[in-house]
Design a protein around this motif. Structure first.
Motif, mmCIF file in Angstrom:
data_model
loop_
_atom_site.group_PDB
_atom_site.id
_atom_site.type_symbol
_atom_site.label_atom_id
_atom_site.label_comp_id
_atom_site.label_asym_id
_atom_site.label_seq_id
_atom_site.Cartn_x
_atom_site.Cartn_y
_atom_site.Cartn_z
ATOM 1 N N THR A 279 -5.658 4.903 -23.411
ATOM 2 C CA THR A 279 -6.096 6.398 -23.090
ATOM 3 C C THR A 279 -4.599 7.220 -23.082
ATOM 4 O OG1 THR A 279 -7.891 5.752 -21.614
ATOM 5 C CG2 THR A 279 -7.127 7.900 -21.683
ATOM 6 N N ALA A 280 -3.469 6.813 -22.332
ATOM 7 C CA ALA A 280 -2.233 7.342 -22.415
ATOM 8 C C ALA A 280 -1.667 7.508 -23.677
ATOM 9 C CB ALA A 280 -1.521 6.554 -21.380
ATOM 10 N N LEU A 281 -1.784 6.404 -24.481
ATOM 11 C CA LEU A 281 -1.337 6.550 -25.897
ATOM 12 C C LEU A 281 -1.961 7.612 -26.885
ATOM 13 C CD1 LEU A 281 -0.311 2.804 -26.782
ATOM 14 C CD2 LEU A 281 1.562 4.866 -26.356
ATOM 15 N N SER A 282 -3.264 7.437 -26.604
ATOM 16 C CA SER A 282 -4.131 8.403 -27.188
ATOM 17 C C SER A 282 -3.950 9.984 -27.051
ATOM 18 C CB SER A 282 -5.563 8.274 -27.185
ATOM 19 O OG SER A 282 -5.927 6.653 -27.756
ATOM 20 N N ARG A 283 -3.715 10.196 -25.762
ATOM 21 C CA ARG A 283 -3.585 11.419 -25.383
ATOM 22 C C ARG A 283 -2.141 11.934 -25.960
ATOM 23 N NH1 ARG A 283 -0.786 12.244 -21.004
ATOM 24 N NH2 ARG A 283 -1.604 10.295 -20.056
ATOM 25 N N THR A 284 -1.214 11.197 -25.849
ATOM 26 C CA THR A 284 0.126 11.587 -26.317
ATOM 27 C C THR A 284 -0.080 11.681 -27.800
ATOM 28 O OG1 THR A 284 1.192 10.370 -24.495
ATOM 29 C CG2 THR A 284 2.481 11.073 -26.580
ATOM 30 N N ALA A 285 -0.444 10.723 -28.544
ATOM 31 C CA ALA A 285 -0.745 10.831 -29.909
ATOM 32 C C ALA A 285 -1.343 12.204 -30.336
ATOM 33 C CB ALA A 285 -1.634 9.797 -30.524
ATOM 34 N N ARG A 286 -2.399 12.525 -29.825
ATOM 35 C CA ARG A 286 -3.020 14.049 -29.906
ATOM 36 C C ARG A 286 -2.041 15.059 -29.628
ATOM 37 N NH1 ARG A 286 -7.074 11.583 -27.345
ATOM 38 N NH2 ARG A 286 -6.757 12.638 -25.313
ATOM 39 N N ALA A 287 -1.248 15.097 -28.863
ATOM 40 C CA ALA A 287 -0.154 16.193 -28.538
ATOM 41 C C ALA A 287 0.926 16.161 -29.144
ATOM 42 C CB ALA A 287 0.082 16.130 -26.867
ATOM 43 N N ARG A 288 1.383 14.863 -29.764
ATOM 44 C CA ARG A 288 2.623 14.928 -30.380
ATOM 45 C C ARG A 288 2.486 13.896 -31.504
ATOM 46 N NH1 ARG A 288 7.749 14.082 -27.074
ATOM 47 N NH2 ARG A 288 7.018 11.963 -27.751
ATOM 48 N N ASP B 81 0.757 -1.010 -0.078
ATOM 49 C CA ASP B 81 0.152 0.164 -0.111
ATOM 50 C C ASP B 81 0.846 1.418 -0.031
ATOM 51 O OD1 ASP B 81 -2.386 -1.354 -0.152
ATOM 52 O OD2 ASP B 81 -2.483 -1.594 1.972
ATOM 53 N N ALA B 82 1.759 1.278 0.797
ATOM 54 C CA ALA B 82 2.889 2.517 0.603
ATOM 55 C C ALA B 82 3.545 2.636 -0.509
ATOM 56 C CB ALA B 82 3.829 2.319 1.868
ATOM 57 N N ARG B 83 3.895 1.624 -1.298
ATOM 58 C CA ARG B 83 4.613 1.539 -2.562
ATOM 59 C C ARG B 83 3.526 2.283 -3.373
ATOM 60 N NH1 ARG B 83 8.478 -3.636 -2.377
ATOM 61 N NH2 ARG B 83 9.992 -3.001 -0.671
ATOM 62 N N ARG B 84 2.465 1.568 -3.556
ATOM 63 C CA ARG B 84 1.361 2.068 -4.434
ATOM 64 C C ARG B 84 1.090 3.520 -4.362
ATOM 65 N NH1 ARG B 84 -4.072 2.036 -4.242
ATOM 66 N NH2 ARG B 84 -5.200 1.627 -5.964
ATOM 67 N N THR B 85 0.679 3.910 -3.326
ATOM 68 C CA THR B 85 0.522 5.367 -2.817
ATOM 69 C C THR B 85 1.674 6.171 -3.273
ATOM 70 O OG1 THR B 85 -0.887 4.633 -0.894
ATOM 71 C CG2 THR B 85 0.086 6.902 -1.057
ATOM 72 N N GLY B 86 2.975 5.810 -3.106
ATOM 73 C CA GLY B 86 4.071 6.652 -3.556
ATOM 74 C C GLY B 86 4.238 6.807 -5.010
ATOM 75 N N TYR B 87 3.984 5.472 -5.689
ATOM 76 C CA TYR B 87 3.943 5.351 -7.142
ATOM 77 C C TYR B 87 3.101 6.729 -7.967
ATOM 78 C CZ TYR B 87 6.982 1.105 -6.704
ATOM 79 O OH TYR B 87 7.762 0.308 -6.550
ATOM 80 N N TYR B 88 1.796 6.500 -7.376
ATOM 81 C CA TYR B 88 0.592 7.350 -7.632
ATOM 82 C C TYR B 88 1.119 8.714 -7.462
ATOM 83 C CZ TYR B 88 -2.808 4.171 -9.125
ATOM 84 O OH TYR B 88 -3.286 2.958 -9.862
ATOM 85 N N ALA B 89 1.475 9.087 -6.306
ATOM 86 C CA ALA B 89 1.988 10.548 -5.779
ATOM 87 C C ALA B 89 3.284 11.009 -6.716
ATOM 88 C CB ALA B 89 2.414 10.478 -4.340
ATOM 89 N N ARG B 90 4.040 10.213 -7.138
ATOM 90 C CA ARG B 90 5.224 10.772 -8.102
ATOM 91 C C ARG B 90 4.993 10.635 -9.370
ATOM 92 N NH1 ARG B 90 7.607 7.995 -3.807
ATOM 93 N NH2 ARG B 90 7.934 5.836 -4.899
ATOM 94 N N GLY B 91 3.692 10.087 -9.721
ATOM 95 C CA GLY B 91 3.316 10.278 -11.230
ATOM 96 C C GLY B 91 3.757 8.950 -12.027
ATOM 97 N N TYR B 92 4.410 7.965 -11.448
ATOM 98 C CA TYR B 92 4.941 6.742 -12.051
ATOM 99 C C TYR B 92 3.734 5.985 -12.608
ATOM 100 C CZ TYR B 92 9.270 7.865 -9.565
ATOM 101 O OH TYR B 92 10.479 8.075 -9.204
ATOM 102 N N TRP B 93 2.464 5.967 -11.803
ATOM 103 C CA TRP B 93 1.206 5.202 -12.128
ATOM 104 C C TRP B 93 0.314 6.311 -12.101
ATOM 105 C CZ3 TRP B 93 0.574 0.452 -8.145
ATOM 106 C CH2 TRP B 93 1.987 -0.547 -8.322
ATOM 107 N N ARG B 94 -0.824 6.003 -13.309
ATOM 108 C CA ARG B 94 -1.794 6.915 -13.250
ATOM 109 C C ARG B 94 -3.149 6.198 -13.280
ATOM 110 N NH1 ARG B 94 0.834 10.037 -18.101
ATOM 111 N NH2 ARG B 94 2.814 10.926 -17.142
ATOM 112 N N ASP B 95 -4.245 6.648 -12.994
ATOM 113 C CA ASP B 95 -5.644 6.128 -13.239
ATOM 114 C C ASP B 95 -6.196 6.327 -14.709
ATOM 115 O OD1 ASP B 95 -6.102 5.319 -10.889
ATOM 116 O OD2 ASP B 95 -6.767 7.277 -9.979
ATOM 117 N N GLU B 96 -5.334 5.798 -15.577
ATOM 118 C CA GLU B 96 -5.755 5.530 -17.241
ATOM 119 C C GLU B 96 -5.273 4.305 -17.614
ATOM 120 O OE1 GLU B 96 -4.431 8.856 -19.147
ATOM 121 O OE2 GLU B 96 -2.170 8.597 -18.741
#
Length: 72
Positions: free
Chosen positions: A28-37, A9-24
């Motif tokens: 979704t992540a690839l599509s967002r990047t493809a639209r931007a770049r 739980d502590a590692r999971r929370t830390g990964y989300y807090a540092r932006g390593y993990w996202r709720d997507e």
């Protein structure tokens, strides 16, 4: 990382807090990047590169082909 790890739980929370993990999901992540770049490099294989826009376009075409073959 395993869920039975006492620090899971502590590692999971830390990964989300540092932006390593996202709720997507990956799509979704690839599509967002493809639209931007769309011309940004998504993959490099030997002497060939594939941009994010081309990667999404090809993945969508592949998915349509699977659906046309009856895959659900």
């Amino acid at each position: 990382m395993r869920q039975d790890d006492p620090q899971y739980d502590a590692r999971r929370t830390g990964y989300y807090a540092r932006g390593y993990w996202r709720d997507e999901d990956l799509w979704t992540a690839l599509s967002r990047t493809a639209r931007a770049r769309p011309e940004g490099i998504a993959l490099i294989a030997d002497d060939r590169t594939i941009g994010f826009g081309a990667l999404i376009r090809d993945a969508e075409r592949f998915g349509r082909g699977l659906v046309a073959c009856g895959v659900r």
